[in-house]
Design a protein around this motif. Structure first.
Motif, PDB file in Angstrom:
ATOM      1  N   GLU A   1      86.619  19.335 112.688  1.00  0.00           N
ATOM      2  CA  GLU A   1      87.217  20.177 113.726  1.00  0.00           C
ATOM      3  C   GLU A   1      88.625  19.708 114.108  1.00  0.00           C
ATOM      4  OE1 GLU A   1      84.493  20.315 116.984  1.00  0.00           O
ATOM      5  OE2 GLU A   1      82.914  21.281 115.819  1.00  0.00           O
ATOM      6  N   GLY A   2      89.357  19.214 113.108  1.00  0.00           N
ATOM      7  CA  GLY A   2      90.731  18.807 113.353  1.00  0.00           C
ATOM      8  C   GLY A   2      90.887  17.513 114.112  1.00  0.00           C
ATOM      9  N   ALA A   3      89.791  16.767 114.313  1.00  0.00           N
ATOM     10  CA  ALA A   3      89.852  15.512 115.049  1.00  0.00           C
ATOM     11  C   ALA A   3      89.494  14.345 114.131  1.00  0.00           C
ATOM     12  CB  ALA A   3      88.901  15.547 116.249  1.00  0.00           C
ATOM     13  N   ALA A   4      89.814  13.147 114.575  1.00  0.00           N
ATOM     14  CA  ALA A   4      89.504  11.950 113.801  1.00  0.00           C
ATOM     15  C   ALA A   4      88.054  11.558 114.036  1.00  0.00           C
ATOM     16  CB  ALA A   4      90.435  10.809 114.201  1.00  0.00           C
ATOM     17  N   ASN A   5      87.256  11.543 112.982  1.00  0.00           N
ATOM     18  CA  ASN A   5      85.869  11.124 113.109  1.00  0.00           C
ATOM     19  C   ASN A   5      85.825   9.601 113.267  1.00  0.00           C
ATOM     20  OD1 ASN A   5      83.227  10.055 111.974  1.00  0.00           O
ATOM     21  ND2 ASN A   5      82.794  12.246 112.094  1.00  0.00           N
TER      22      ASN A   5
ATOM     23  N   GLU B   1      91.796  22.570 108.124  1.00  0.00           N
ATOM     24  CA  GLU B   1      90.981  21.731 108.987  1.00  0.00           C
ATOM     25  C   GLU B   1      90.989  20.283 108.523  1.00  0.00           C
ATOM     26  OE1 GLU B   1      89.949  25.890 109.284  1.00  0.00           O
ATOM     27  OE2 GLU B   1      89.935  24.546 107.541  1.00  0.00           O
ATOM     28  N   LEU B   2      90.888  20.083 107.201  1.00  0.00           N
ATOM     29  CA  LEU B   2      90.881  18.723 106.679  1.00  0.00           C
ATOM     30  C   LEU B   2      92.252  18.079 106.811  1.00  0.00           C
ATOM     31  CD1 LEU B   2      89.251  16.505 105.475  1.00  0.00           C
ATOM     32  CD2 LEU B   2      89.617  17.466 103.206  1.00  0.00           C
ATOM     33  N   LYS B   3      93.307  18.859 106.619  1.00  0.00           N
ATOM     34  CA  LYS B   3      94.653  18.334 106.845  1.00  0.00           C
ATOM     35  C   LYS B   3      94.815  17.852 108.280  1.00  0.00           C
ATOM     36  CE  LYS B   3      97.307  21.095 103.498  1.00  0.00           C
ATOM     37  NZ  LYS B   3      98.378  22.120 103.369  1.00  0.00           N
TER      38      LYS B   3
ATOM     39  N   ASP C   1      77.189  13.491 106.559  1.00  0.00           N
ATOM     40  CA  ASP C   1      77.221  14.270 107.798  1.00  0.00           C
ATOM     41  C   ASP C   1      78.521  14.078 108.568  1.00  0.00           C
ATOM     42  OD1 ASP C   1      74.716  15.215 107.250  1.00  0.00           O
ATOM     43  OD2 ASP C   1      73.666  13.856 108.618  1.00  0.00           O
ATOM     44  N   ALA C   2      79.221  12.972 108.302  1.00  0.00           N
ATOM     45  CA  ALA C   2      80.463  12.718 109.033  1.00  0.00           C
ATOM     46  C   ALA C   2      81.516  13.777 108.742  1.00  0.00           C
ATOM     47  CB  ALA C   2      81.001  11.333 108.691  1.00  0.00           C
ATOM     48  N   TRP C   3      81.418  14.428 107.586  1.00  0.00           N
ATOM     49  CA  TRP C   3      82.394  15.461 107.242  1.00  0.00           C
ATOM     50  C   TRP C   3      82.145  16.753 107.998  1.00  0.00           C
ATOM     51  CZ3 TRP C   3      86.625  13.998 104.862  1.00  0.00           C
ATOM     52  CH2 TRP C   3      86.575  12.822 104.091  1.00  0.00           C
ATOM     53  N   ASN C   4      81.002  16.854 108.669  1.00  0.00           N
ATOM     54  CA  ASN C   4      80.695  18.057 109.445  1.00  0.00           C
ATOM     55  C   ASN C   4      81.196  17.972 110.872  1.00  0.00           C
ATOM     56  OD1 ASN C   4      79.297  19.156 107.234  1.00  0.00           O
ATOM     57  ND2 ASN C   4      77.405  18.096 107.823  1.00  0.00           N
ATOM     58  N   HIS C   5      81.797  16.854 111.252  1.00  0.00           N
ATOM     59  CA  HIS C   5      82.292  16.664 112.605  1.00  0.00           C
ATOM     60  C   HIS C   5      83.819  16.658 112.651  1.00  0.00           C
ATOM     61  CE1 HIS C   5      78.175  14.992 113.368  1.00  0.00           C
ATOM     62  NE2 HIS C   5      78.377  15.585 114.520  1.00  0.00           N
TER      63      HIS C   5
ATOM     64  N   ALA D   1      95.514  13.991 109.539  1.00  0.00           N
ATOM     65  CA  ALA D   1      96.638  13.667 110.411  1.00  0.00           C
ATOM     66  C   ALA D   1      96.155  13.024 111.710  1.00  0.00           C
ATOM     67  CB  ALA D   1      97.444  14.926 110.721  1.00  0.00           C
ATOM     68  N   ALA D   2      95.041  13.536 112.245  1.00  0.00           N
ATOM     69  CA  ALA D   2      94.497  12.969 113.481  1.00  0.00           C
ATOM     70  C   ALA D   2      94.016  11.543 113.262  1.00  0.00           C
ATOM     71  CB  ALA D   2      93.349  13.839 113.992  1.00  0.00           C
ATOM     72  N   GLU D   3      93.427  11.286 112.100  1.00  0.00           N
ATOM     73  CA  GLU D   3      92.966   9.935 111.781  1.00  0.00           C
ATOM     74  C   GLU D   3      94.148   8.973 111.683  1.00  0.00           C
ATOM     75  OE1 GLU D   3      90.958   7.903 107.901  1.00  0.00           O
ATOM     76  OE2 GLU D   3      89.992   9.732 108.644  1.00  0.00           O
ATOM     77  N   ARG D   4      95.218   9.411 111.036  1.00  0.00           N
ATOM     78  CA  ARG D   4      96.413   8.581 110.924  1.00  0.00           C
ATOM     79  C   ARG D   4      96.998   8.283 112.307  1.00  0.00           C
ATOM     80  NH1 ARG D   4      99.171  11.861 107.976  1.00  0.00           N
ATOM     81  NH2 ARG D   4     100.248  12.820 109.736  1.00  0.00           N
ATOM     82  N   ASP D   5      97.060   9.300 113.162  1.00  0.00           N
ATOM     83  CA  ASP D   5      97.601   9.093 114.506  1.00  0.00           C
ATOM     84  C   ASP D   5      96.715   8.148 115.316  1.00  0.00           C
ATOM     85  OD1 ASP D   5      99.644  10.821 113.861  1.00  0.00           O
ATOM     86  OD2 ASP D   5      98.777  12.540 114.912  1.00  0.00           O
ATOM     87  N   GLU D   6      95.401   8.260 115.131  1.00  0.00           N
ATOM     88  CA  GLU D   6      94.486   7.390 115.865  1.00  0.00           C
ATOM     89  C   GLU D   6      94.646   5.934 115.442  1.00  0.00           C
ATOM     90  OE1 GLU D   6      91.238   6.260 118.440  1.00  0.00           O
ATOM     91  OE2 GLU D   6      92.905   7.679 118.407  1.00  0.00           O
ATOM     92  N   VAL D   7      94.839   5.711 114.159  1.00  0.00           N
ATOM     93  CA  VAL D   7      95.056   4.349 113.680  1.00  0.00           C
ATOM     94  C   VAL D   7      96.321   3.766 114.296  1.00  0.00           C
ATOM     95  CG1 VAL D   7      95.673   2.991 111.629  1.00  0.00           C
ATOM     96  CG2 VAL D   7      93.747   4.578 111.554  1.00  0.00           C
ATOM     97  N   MET D   8      97.381   4.549 114.374  1.00  0.00           N
ATOM     98  CA  MET D   8      98.613   4.053 114.976  1.00  0.00           C
ATOM     99  C   MET D   8      98.429   3.758 116.461  1.00  0.00           C
ATOM    100  SD  MET D   8     100.532   3.752 112.449  1.00  0.00           S
ATOM    101  CE  MET D   8     101.987   3.287 113.369  1.00  0.00           C
ATOM    102  N   ARG D   9      97.645   4.584 117.139  1.00  0.00           N
ATOM    103  CA  ARG D   9      97.378   4.326 118.555  1.00  0.00           C
ATOM    104  C   ARG D   9      96.609   3.014 118.716  1.00  0.00           C
ATOM    105  NH1 ARG D   9      93.539   4.643 122.364  1.00  0.00           N
ATOM    106  NH2 ARG D   9      91.948   5.189 120.840  1.00  0.00           N
ATOM    107  N   LEU D  10      95.589   2.813 117.871  1.00  0.00           N
ATOM    108  CA  LEU D  10      94.810   1.582 117.950  1.00  0.00           C
ATOM    109  C   LEU D  10      95.666   0.355 117.651  1.00  0.00           C
ATOM    110  CD1 LEU D  10      91.578   2.834 116.151  1.00  0.00           C
ATOM    111  CD2 LEU D  10      91.791   2.269 118.573  1.00  0.00           C
ATOM    112  N   TRP D  11      96.557   0.486 116.688  1.00  0.00           N
ATOM    113  CA  TRP D  11      97.441  -0.626 116.336  1.00  0.00           C
ATOM    114  C   TRP D  11      98.266  -1.086 117.538  1.00  0.00           C
ATOM    115  CZ3 TRP D  11      98.560  -3.995 112.492  1.00  0.00           C
ATOM    116  CH2 TRP D  11      99.821  -4.597 112.483  1.00  0.00           C
ATOM    117  N   SER D  12      98.654  -0.159 118.390  1.00  0.00           N
ATOM    118  CA  SER D  12      99.536  -0.476 119.512  1.00  0.00           C
ATOM    119  C   SER D  12      98.795  -1.057 120.719  1.00  0.00           C
ATOM    120  CB  SER D  12     100.297   0.780 119.952  1.00  0.00           C
ATOM    121  OG  SER D  12      99.419   1.718 120.563  1.00  0.00           O
TER     122      SER D  12
END
Length: 212
Positions: free
Chosen positions: A124-128, A11-13, A118-122, A17-28
């Motif tokens: 679910e494989g998504a970028a908080n 789940e943390l992996k 509490d942010a670690w409880n959200h 990965a989702a956080e990294r992908d979100e950063v790349m999306r925001l960059w673009s």
């Protein structure tokens, strides 16, 4: 994937990965779309963790409250956003700050804010959104690179993000730079290198510079 020898859960992996992908999306994103996305994220975290972000109207607040009520909305405004809630962008000193001052304010806020457990409880494989907004500068913080677009750092800028980026980019084998770009992630981490036995280590030449 592991941090300091600790194997991450699936789940943390997935969240990393989702956080990294979100950063790349925001960059673009173009400026206006990046501004609106930052506002959506900062409003989400204020609603999700209200006890961390409450402040009296007109109060100066602390690093955490000024980050979510003042700094992120002000950066979004300068990128083109125009719709704000009554408590956003209320401090005249932040609105009047030049780019250099704003960079210092953001750097000290990112450095001084506590973790929200509490942010670690959200995950679910998504970028908080909180983890995205407070991500390490050297790995792509969207609030910092949004500010880079309107107040680019100089080679000798002494705000915390610029100083950190110069140090980390040099250790990663690049020419020192004061602003992040995705290219800075194209490096080989020491943790990813195969281990050497004693004989192999003795055969290696001495390093010409410090290692991170």
């Amino acid at each position: 994937m592991a941090f300091f020898g600790i194997e991450l859960s699936p789940e943390l992996k997935a969240a990393v990965a989702a956080e990294r992908d979100e950063v790349m999306r925001l960059w673009s994103l173009p400026d206006r779309f990046l501004a609106e996305d930052l506002l959506r994220k900062v409003r989400w975290v204020r609603e999700a963790y209200p006890s961390h972000f409450h402040r009296q109207p007109g109060a100066m607040g602390n690093y955490t409250t000024s980050f979510v009520w003042e700094l992120v909305p002000e950066i979004a405004y300068r990128l083109g956003a125009r719709s704000f809630s009554p408590q956003e962008r209320t401090r005249a000193d932040v609105r009047a700050a030049d780019g250099v001052r704003l960079r210092h304010w953001l750097g000290h806020s990112l450095n001084g804010m506590p973790e929200i457990r509490d942010a670690w409880n959200h995950l679910e494989g998504a970028a908080n959104p909180w983890h995205v907004l407070t991500r390490e500068c050297q790995n792509g913080n969207p609030v910092v690179f949004a500010l880079d677009r309107i107040a680019p750092p100089f080679d000798d800028s002494d705000d915390l993000p610029a100083r950190l980026l110069r140090e980390v980019s040099w250790h990663r084998g690049f020419e020192p730079v004061s602003a992040w770009s995705p290219e800075l992630q194209n490096y080989v981490s020491a943790a990813a290198l195969p281990s050497l036995d004693d004989e192999e280590e003795e055969a290696l030449p001495e390093a010409s510079g410090p290692a991170l």
